[in-house]
Write a protein that holds these residues in place. Structure first.
Motif, PDB file in Angstrom:
ATOM      1  N   ASP A   3       0.805  -1.216   0.000  1.00  0.00           N
ATOM      2  CA  ASP A   3       0.000   0.000   0.000  1.00  0.00           C
ATOM      3  C   ASP A   3       0.836   1.263   0.000  1.00  0.00           C
ATOM      4  N   ALA A   4       1.977   1.216   0.685  1.00  0.00           N
ATOM      5  CA  ALA A   4       2.795   2.408   0.824  1.00  0.00           C
ATOM      6  C   ALA A   4       3.101   3.045  -0.529  1.00  0.00           C
ATOM      7  N   GLU A   5       3.212   2.176  -1.553  1.00  0.00           N
ATOM      8  CA  GLU A   5       3.579   2.714  -2.865  1.00  0.00           C
ATOM      9  C   GLU A   5       2.366   3.020  -3.737  1.00  0.00           C
ATOM     10  N   LEU A   6       1.169   2.688  -3.281  1.00  0.00           N
ATOM     11  CA  LEU A   6      -0.023   2.900  -4.098  1.00  0.00           C
ATOM     12  C   LEU A   6      -0.657   4.262  -3.824  1.00  0.00           C
ATOM     13  N   LYS A   7       0.158   5.293  -3.900  1.00  0.00           N
ATOM     14  CA  LYS A   7      -0.428   6.624  -3.714  1.00  0.00           C
ATOM     15  C   LYS A   7      -0.772   7.215  -5.083  1.00  0.00           C
ATOM     16  N   ALA A   8      -1.616   8.246  -5.066  1.00  0.00           N
ATOM     17  CA  ALA A   8      -2.058   8.848  -6.319  1.00  0.00           C
ATOM     18  C   ALA A   8      -0.833   9.267  -7.136  1.00  0.00           C
ATOM     19  N   GLY A   9      -0.870   8.945  -8.414  1.00  0.00           N
ATOM     20  CA  GLY A   9       0.233   9.314  -9.293  1.00  0.00           C
ATOM     21  C   GLY A   9       1.248   8.198  -9.495  1.00  0.00           C
ATOM     22  N   THR A  10       1.216   7.158  -8.654  1.00  0.00           N
ATOM     23  CA  THR A  10       2.167   6.042  -8.803  1.00  0.00           C
ATOM     24  C   THR A  10       1.884   5.291 -10.104  1.00  0.00           C
ATOM     25  N   ARG A  11       2.963   5.000 -10.842  1.00  0.00           N
ATOM     26  CA  ARG A  11       2.792   4.266 -12.100  1.00  0.00           C
ATOM     27  C   ARG A  11       3.342   2.856 -11.931  1.00  0.00           C
ATOM     28  N   LEU A  12       2.584   1.879 -12.443  1.00  0.00           N
ATOM     29  CA  LEU A  12       2.956   0.479 -12.298  1.00  0.00           C
ATOM     30  C   LEU A  12       2.828  -0.226 -13.633  1.00  0.00           C
ATOM     31  N   ARG A  13       3.623  -1.304 -13.763  1.00  0.00           N
ATOM     32  CA  ARG A  13       3.488  -2.078 -15.000  1.00  0.00           C
ATOM     33  C   ARG A  13       3.285  -3.558 -14.672  1.00  0.00           C
ATOM     34  N   SER A  14       2.694  -4.213 -15.635  1.00  0.00           N
ATOM     35  CA  SER A  14       2.421  -5.637 -15.494  1.00  0.00           C
ATOM     36  C   SER A  14       3.712  -6.419 -15.729  1.00  0.00           C
ATOM     37  N   SER A  17       2.480  -8.659 -19.301  1.00  0.00           N
ATOM     38  CA  SER A  17       2.086  -8.073 -20.594  1.00  0.00           C
ATOM     39  C   SER A  17       2.517  -6.610 -20.632  1.00  0.00           C
ATOM     40  N   GLU A  18       2.018  -5.901 -21.636  1.00  0.00           N
ATOM     41  CA  GLU A  18       2.357  -4.492 -21.842  1.00  0.00           C
ATOM     42  C   GLU A  18       1.638  -3.551 -20.885  1.00  0.00           C
ATOM     43  N   VAL A  19       0.697  -4.091 -20.128  1.00  0.00           N
ATOM     44  CA  VAL A  19      -0.200  -3.237 -19.336  1.00  0.00           C
ATOM     45  C   VAL A  19       0.550  -2.307 -18.383  1.00  0.00           C
ATOM     46  N   GLU A  20       0.127  -1.018 -18.415  1.00  0.00           N
ATOM     47  CA  GLU A  20       0.627  -0.037 -17.448  1.00  0.00           C
ATOM     48  C   GLU A  20      -0.567   0.716 -16.874  1.00  0.00           C
ATOM     49  N   VAL A  21      -0.464   1.066 -15.604  1.00  0.00           N
ATOM     50  CA  VAL A  21      -1.554   1.820 -14.966  1.00  0.00           C
ATOM     51  C   VAL A  21      -0.961   2.948 -14.127  1.00  0.00           C
ATOM     52  N   VAL A  22      -1.818   3.928 -13.823  1.00  0.00           N
ATOM     53  CA  VAL A  22      -1.434   4.980 -12.887  1.00  0.00           C
ATOM     54  C   VAL A  22      -2.520   5.033 -11.811  1.00  0.00           C
ATOM     55  N   VAL A  23      -2.109   5.228 -10.576  1.00  0.00           N
ATOM     56  CA  VAL A  23      -3.079   5.290  -9.478  1.00  0.00           C
ATOM     57  C   VAL A  23      -3.739   6.668  -9.488  1.00  0.00           C
ATOM     58  N   VAL A  24      -5.063   6.674  -9.638  1.00  0.00           N
ATOM     59  CA  VAL A  24      -5.811   7.922  -9.653  1.00  0.00           C
ATOM     60  C   VAL A  24      -6.304   8.251  -8.237  1.00  0.00           C
ATOM     61  N   ALA A  34      -2.450  -6.871  -8.786  1.00  0.00           N
ATOM     62  CA  ALA A  34      -1.868  -7.812  -9.741  1.00  0.00           C
ATOM     63  C   ALA A  34      -2.496  -7.674 -11.115  1.00  0.00           C
ATOM     64  N   CYS A  35      -1.704  -8.059 -12.119  1.00  0.00           N
ATOM     65  CA  CYS A  35      -2.213  -8.143 -13.490  1.00  0.00           C
ATOM     66  C   CYS A  35      -1.904  -9.551 -13.972  1.00  0.00           C
ATOM     67  N   GLY A  36      -2.922 -10.245 -14.457  1.00  0.00           N
ATOM     68  CA  GLY A  36      -2.728 -11.616 -14.891  1.00  0.00           C
ATOM     69  C   GLY A  36      -2.271 -12.520 -13.759  1.00  0.00           C
ATOM     70  N   GLY A  37      -2.617 -12.134 -12.545  1.00  0.00           N
ATOM     71  CA  GLY A  37      -2.297 -12.959 -11.384  1.00  0.00           C
ATOM     72  C   GLY A  37      -0.921 -12.707 -10.789  1.00  0.00           C
ATOM     73  N   ASP A  88      -5.732  -8.367  -4.141  1.00  0.00           N
ATOM     74  CA  ASP A  88      -5.934  -9.431  -3.154  1.00  0.00           C
ATOM     75  C   ASP A  88      -6.897 -10.488  -3.692  1.00  0.00           C
ATOM     76  N   GLY A  89      -6.815 -10.756  -4.997  1.00  0.00           N
ATOM     77  CA  GLY A  89      -7.656 -11.782  -5.597  1.00  0.00           C
ATOM     78  C   GLY A  89      -9.039 -11.300  -6.020  1.00  0.00           C
ATOM     79  N   ARG A  90      -9.385 -10.056  -5.704  1.00  0.00           N
ATOM     80  CA  ARG A  90     -10.691  -9.494  -6.114  1.00  0.00           C
ATOM     81  C   ARG A  90     -10.533  -8.822  -7.467  1.00  0.00           C
ATOM     82  N   ALA A  91     -11.389  -9.182  -8.434  1.00  0.00           N
ATOM     83  CA  ALA A  91     -11.302  -8.557  -9.758  1.00  0.00           C
ATOM     84  C   ALA A  91     -11.705  -7.090  -9.670  1.00  0.00           C
ATOM     85  N   LEU A  92     -10.944  -6.220 -10.361  1.00  0.00           N
ATOM     86  CA  LEU A  92     -11.335  -4.805 -10.425  1.00  0.00           C
ATOM     87  C   LEU A  92     -12.412  -4.648 -11.492  1.00  0.00           C
TER      88      LEU A  92
END
Lengths: 104, 496
Positions: A3-14, A17-24, A34-37, A88-92
């Motif tokens: 959680d410490a790193e999941l602040k707004a603006g944090t960028r993560l990659r899978s 795959s190619e997937v990238e997200v940013v925490v809004v 997780a992406c793809g488990g 935590d295993g819950r689908a977004l």
């Protein structure tokens, strides 16, 4: 990721795959995203050994917002690709588009 | 998140879609991205800490805006019509800057030697190395994206600070990514030093909607461009819509079949103008957008459905909503507070406070929020259904015999008089009442104004305490380029 790193603006990659997200919007509780488990990693992080994640299921789509109702976590997908997102295993779920007229 | 990332996403969604200019020779998403990256490299190589833009709106603006965003330095659009001494001072405040200025500005104002024209700026980023450079620091969502000087109609202009996270919050809560069809195009006729002129560059790129610029507004050019470029969306300030309506006098229809959405904002819209516009553009959806520089543009809007429903209603309470700015957009909380800070009941006027991630409420060197709430200094009311009515700036409120009077209410009534084309109501010093009400009026062309008749009109529709005691006729009222009345100047002239 913790959680410490999941602040707004944090960028993560899978890692699967190619997937990238940013925490809004950050989550209200610690969780593992997780992406793809496989846990997502920091964009700057070194590539790990290719893990045995799953790219089956719904792909993650560019420009869509993904939310976790339980913790309030909200992500924006900045690069689409295979593998679905979960915490935590819950689908977004995809946040529904609210059509708003263009004001500028 | 950072604005550069929004552009990156637009490139991933549709690399070859034209986003700026004409279909034939405009900039595609990839063109815009490569130019912005080259521009960011030039900015860092020059050691510039700001990008100052002093020119009319055009394709150079979005390129410079995204270049500054990628370089991690604030964009500073300035009003090219400001007096040369003031412009020189503002450029100095933002040194060392990469300055992009129109020739006319460079000729009149002492600017850094490396100043380039918008044309030269575009040429310098048209090709070359588009790697922004390894030495560049990464951009943080908390970095300043924009310094925008407020129009300063009631005080000296000050630089509002907008961070990447404020502007991107606005984009995310109002625009669905890549939602625009390939045929959509927006016509921008507001200047780049207006928050709407900045916001539209980002929101339309994110939506994938092509941006067409009209550098100098005339009703003829605006209508011609809408028809020639098959414009689907446009934004105007009320003075522009008034001129379009005036230009179309005698016509049944505006004959702009492509135009789906016409947004207006930036200053109060006279009801007569919007009612006539609804007749002239029967197939166009009107959007009244209300917002401030300090709130990253729009915070409330009156939707097309609201406009048509309200205009069709027989109920005056509902009809009066045509004078409202609609309801809060997602992510925005509105609150009306009395002078002592207590929340007001629906229908009661007070000061408008606003909260949300897009709300910056920050000026250079000074934060102006309390528990994230920002006071707009607009006098306003919310009705029971959440429709927001703006009565004007708190600083413009007339206090006559202890009674607070909003000039807007009196102006609205006077504007309905058949011989009145334009009007401003201000308070003048008065020994007996503290302030007395003065109306400065522009007559409609060919009309002879009978002041007794205008005064009787006001007395008939307002309480006598709100009837102007002083009435004066002038040829024109002083306004900013974006249609805001310069009340301080009017009061100063009347007092002298």
């Amino acid at each position: 990721m913790a959680d410490a790193e999941l602040k707004a603006g944090t960028r993560l990659r899978s890692q699967v795959s190619e997937v990238e997200v940013v925490v809004v919007r950050p989550s209200s509780a610690p969780l593992v995203l997780a992406c793809g488990g496989e846990p997502m990693v920091s964009l700057e992080g070194a590539p790990a050994s290719v893990p045995a994640g799953s790219t089956d299921g719904e792909p993650t789509l560019l420009g869509k917002r993904y939310v976790d109702e339980e913790t309030g976590l909200e992500l924006l997908c900045t690069k689409g690709g295979a593998g679905s997102l979960d915490v935590d295993g819950r689908a977004l779920t995809v946040k529904g588009a609210k059509p708003l007229p263009s004001s500028d | 998140m950072e604005l550069g990332l929004l552009l990156e996403m637009a490139v991933s969604a549709d690399t070859d879609r034209v986003l700026v200019g004409r279909h034939e020779d405009g900039l595609t998403a990839a063109d815009l991205y490569r130019r912005a990256r080259r521009g960011s490299r030039l900015i860092s190589q020059a050691g510039a800490t700001h990008v100052v833009f002093i020119a009319a709106n055009g394709p150079a603006f979005p390129v410079a805006l995204f270049a500054a965003a990628i370089a991690g330095v604030p964009m500073v659009p300035l009003n090219y019509r400001l007096p040369p001494e003031q412009l020189a001072r503002l450029v100095e405040q933002n040194a060392p800057a990469m300055v992009i200025a129109d020739e006319l500005v460079s000729a009149a104002v002492r600017l850094p030697a490396a100043t380039v024209t918008p044309h030269a700026w575009l040429a310098s980023v048209a090709d070359g190395n588009d790697d922004p450079g390894a030495g560049m620091g990464t951009v943080d969502a908390d970095d300043v994206a924009l310094l925008l000087y407020t129009s300063g109609t009631t005080a000296e202009p000050k630089a509002a600070v907008l961070r990447h996270r404020n502007l991107s919050a606005y984009v995310l809560s109002t625009v669905e990514f890549a939602s625009a069809g390939n045929a959509e195009a927006t016509l921008v006729s507001v200047p780049p030093y207006h928050i709407a002129g900045v916001a539209n560059a980002v929101t339309n790129v994110y939506a994938g909607r092509r941006i067409v610029y009209l550098e100098a507004f005339t009703p003829q050019d605006w209508l011609r461009t809408v028809r020639d470029e098959s414009i689907t969306h446009a934004l105007v300030v009320p003075t522009m819509l008034a001129r379009i309506v005036e230009h179309l006098e005698g016509a049944d229809r505006a004959d702009t079949p492509s135009l789906r959405s016409l947004a207006y904002g930036g200053a109060p819209m006279p009801r007569r103008v919007i009612e006539r516009a609804l007749e002239l553009f029967p197939d166009t959806g009107f959007v009244n957008a209300y917002g401030l520089t300090e709130t990253s543009s729009t915070i409330a809007l009156l939707s097309p459905e609201d406009h048509r429903a309200v205009a069709a209603s027989q109920d005056e309470t509902v009809r009066s909503r045509l004078s409202s700015v609609g309801r809060a957009i997602p992510g925005i909380e509105l609150q009306i507070r009395s002078d002592d800070g207590e929340p007001c009941q629906p229908g009661t006027a007070g000061q408008l406070w606003v909260r949300g991630e897009q709300v910056a409420g920050e000026y250079r060197g000074q934060t102006d929020t309390t528990d994230s709430w920002f006071c707009t200094r607009d006098q306003a009311r919310l009705d029971a259904d959440g429709f927001l009515f703006i009565d004007g700036r708190v600083d413009d409120t007339i206090i006559r015999g202890g009674e607070n009077i909003a000039p807007a209410e009196i102006e609205e009534v006077l504007l309905q008089h058949p011989q009145v084309a334009d009007v401003v109501v201000v308070g003048l010093p008065d020994e007996e009442w503290g302030q007395k009400i003065a109306a400065v009026i522009v007559a409609r062309p060919g009309c002879q104004l009978a002041m007794d008749d205008v005064q009787a009109w006001a007395r008939d529709k307002l309480r006598s305490s709100k009837t102007p005691q002083v009435l004066l006729q002038v040829d024109e009222l002083p306004r900013t380029d974006t249609g805001k009345l310069l009340r301080r100047q009017i009061v100063a002239e009347l007092v002298n």
